[in-house]
Design a protein around this motif. Structure first.
Motif, short mmCIF file in Angstrom:
data_model
loop_
_atom_site.label_atom_id
_atom_site.label_comp_id
_atom_site.label_asym_id
_atom_site.label_seq_id
_atom_site.Cartn_x
_atom_site.Cartn_y
_atom_site.Cartn_z
N ARG A 1 0.93 -1.19 0.05
CA ARG A 1 0.20 0.27 0.26
C ARG A 1 0.54 0.84 0.03
N ARG A 2 2.02 1.12 0.75
CA ARG A 2 2.70 2.39 0.83
C ARG A 2 3.33 2.79 -0.59
N LEU A 3 3.71 2.01 -1.17
CA LEU A 3 4.19 2.41 -2.94
C LEU A 3 3.80 2.85 -4.17
N PRO A 4 2.22 2.22 -4.38
CA PRO A 4 1.79 3.66 -4.52
C PRO A 4 0.78 4.37 -4.34
N ALA A 5 1.10 4.58 -2.28
CA ALA A 5 -0.12 5.75 -2.43
C ALA A 5 1.07 6.55 -1.88
N SER A 6 2.63 6.67 -2.50
CA SER A 6 4.19 7.08 -2.31
C SER A 6 4.09 7.78 -3.32
N ARG B 1 -10.82 1.41 -8.60
CA ARG B 1 -11.33 3.14 -8.83
C ARG B 1 -12.47 3.30 -7.57
N CYS B 2 -12.25 4.56 -7.03
CA CYS B 2 -12.93 5.34 -6.38
C CYS B 2 -13.23 6.69 -6.41
N HIS B 3 -14.06 7.50 -6.35
CA HIS B 3 -14.10 8.86 -6.98
C HIS B 3 -13.98 9.72 -6.28
N LEU B 4 -13.66 10.90 -6.45
CA LEU B 4 -13.02 11.91 -6.02
C LEU B 4 -14.59 13.34 -5.60
N ASP C 1 -13.02 -1.32 2.14
CA ASP C 1 -11.89 -1.44 3.16
C ASP C 1 -10.58 -1.35 2.36
N HIS C 2 -10.52 -1.64 0.64
CA HIS C 2 -9.65 -0.62 0.29
C HIS C 2 -9.43 0.16 0.55
N VAL C 3 -10.13 1.15 -0.07
CA VAL C 3 -10.44 2.29 -0.06
C VAL C 3 -9.35 3.45 1.35
N GLN C 4 -9.99 2.54 2.10
CA GLN C 4 -9.66 2.91 3.30
C GLN C 4 -8.99 2.16 3.58
N ASP C 5 -7.94 1.86 3.63
CA ASP C 5 -6.48 1.27 3.54
C ASP C 5 -6.18 2.55 2.32
N LEU C 6 -6.27 2.32 1.31
CA LEU C 6 -5.11 3.03 0.61
C LEU C 6 -5.10 4.75 1.31
N TYR C 7 -6.51 4.86 1.74
CA TYR C 7 -6.51 6.99 2.41
C TYR C 7 -5.32 6.45 3.05
N GLU C 8 -5.45 5.43 4.38
CA GLU C 8 -4.50 6.13 5.66
C GLU C 8 -3.52 6.06 4.74
N ALA C 9 -2.55 4.97 4.21
CA ALA C 9 -1.62 4.91 3.67
C ALA C 9 -1.02 6.29 2.42
N VAL C 10 -1.78 6.59 2.26
CA VAL C 10 -1.60 8.13 1.91
C VAL C 10 -0.70 9.13 2.61
N VAL C 11 -1.90 9.33 3.84
CA VAL C 11 -1.60 10.04 5.04
C VAL C 11 -0.83 9.55 5.62
N ALA C 12 -0.55 8.17 6.01
CA ALA C 12 0.95 7.89 6.05
C ALA C 12 2.21 8.70 5.12
N CYS C 13 1.67 8.49 4.19
CA CYS C 13 3.05 8.38 3.07
C CYS C 13 3.42 9.94 2.54
N THR D 1 -5.59 9.37 -3.08
CA THR D 1 -6.00 8.02 -2.37
C THR D 1 -6.37 7.45 -4.13
N VAL D 2 -7.35 8.59 -5.04
CA VAL D 2 -7.96 8.31 -6.14
C VAL D 2 -6.72 6.69 -7.47
N LEU D 3 -5.54 8.09 -7.10
CA LEU D 3 -4.67 7.71 -8.21
C LEU D 3 -3.96 6.59 -6.61
N ALA D 4 -3.87 5.87 -6.02
CA ALA D 4 -3.25 4.65 -5.70
C ALA D 4 -4.25 3.84 -5.54
N ALA D 5 -5.38 4.16 -6.32
CA ALA D 5 -6.28 3.08 -6.28
C ALA D 5 -6.46 2.35 -7.92
#
Length: 143
Positions: free
Chosen positions: A15-20, A98-101, A58-70, A88-92
């Motif tokens: 999760r950290r790699l796409p979030a970064s 996909r998710c929506h902005l 759950d996937h989007v929530q995990d990516l959002y938390e990873a984005v905030v952490a990164c 978060t949209v780009l990491a997904a």
């Protein structure tokens, strides 16, 4: 008013790699010279992932938390909700989903906010900046 967000624990590398990567892209857009170019670029990127299958909550929530952490330590400016939501949209999208902005506003107190919404309509990141007390009204959603 912008609320300070403290980084959660370090997420796993998958999760950290796409979030970064996504956060770096969102910050690169933030340094564009004109504000209308920045928003147009954000919306174009967020709309470009429409063909991907929907991501679960759950996937989007995990990516959002990873984005905030990164959030990178080399960035000295403020990282707003627009950058976190776009990242978060780009990491997904980098994970094949996909998710929506969503861009929204409220009247009292008057403010604007951006958050992410899943295909089920679950808002992630909408509770920032007093979203629980004074709910946000969606103005634009990238679908």
């Amino acid at each position: 008013m912008t609320q300070m967000i403290h980084a959660p624990l370090r997420p796993p590398w998958r999760r950290r790699l796409p979030a970064s990567i996504a956060m770096t892209a969102a910050l690169a857009i933030k340094i564009l010279p004109r504000d209308n170019w920045r928003m147009r670029t954000r919306l174009t990127l967020a709309r470009s992932v429409r063909a991907l299958p929907a991501a679960g909550t759950d996937h989007v929530q995990d990516l959002y938390e990873a984005v905030v952490a990164c959030q990178p330590p080399w960035w000295r400016g403020q990282i707003d909700c627009k950058e976190r939501s776009l990242a978060t949209v780009l990491a997904a999208a980098l994970t094949g989903r996909r998710c929506h902005l969503v861009l929204g506003a409220r009247t009292l107190p008057a403010a604007f906010h951006a958050w992410v919404e899943t295909a089920d309509g679950i808002a992630i990141g909408a509770d920032e900046a007093g979203g629980d007390d004074h709910p946000w009204t969606p103005v634009y959603t990238t679908r």
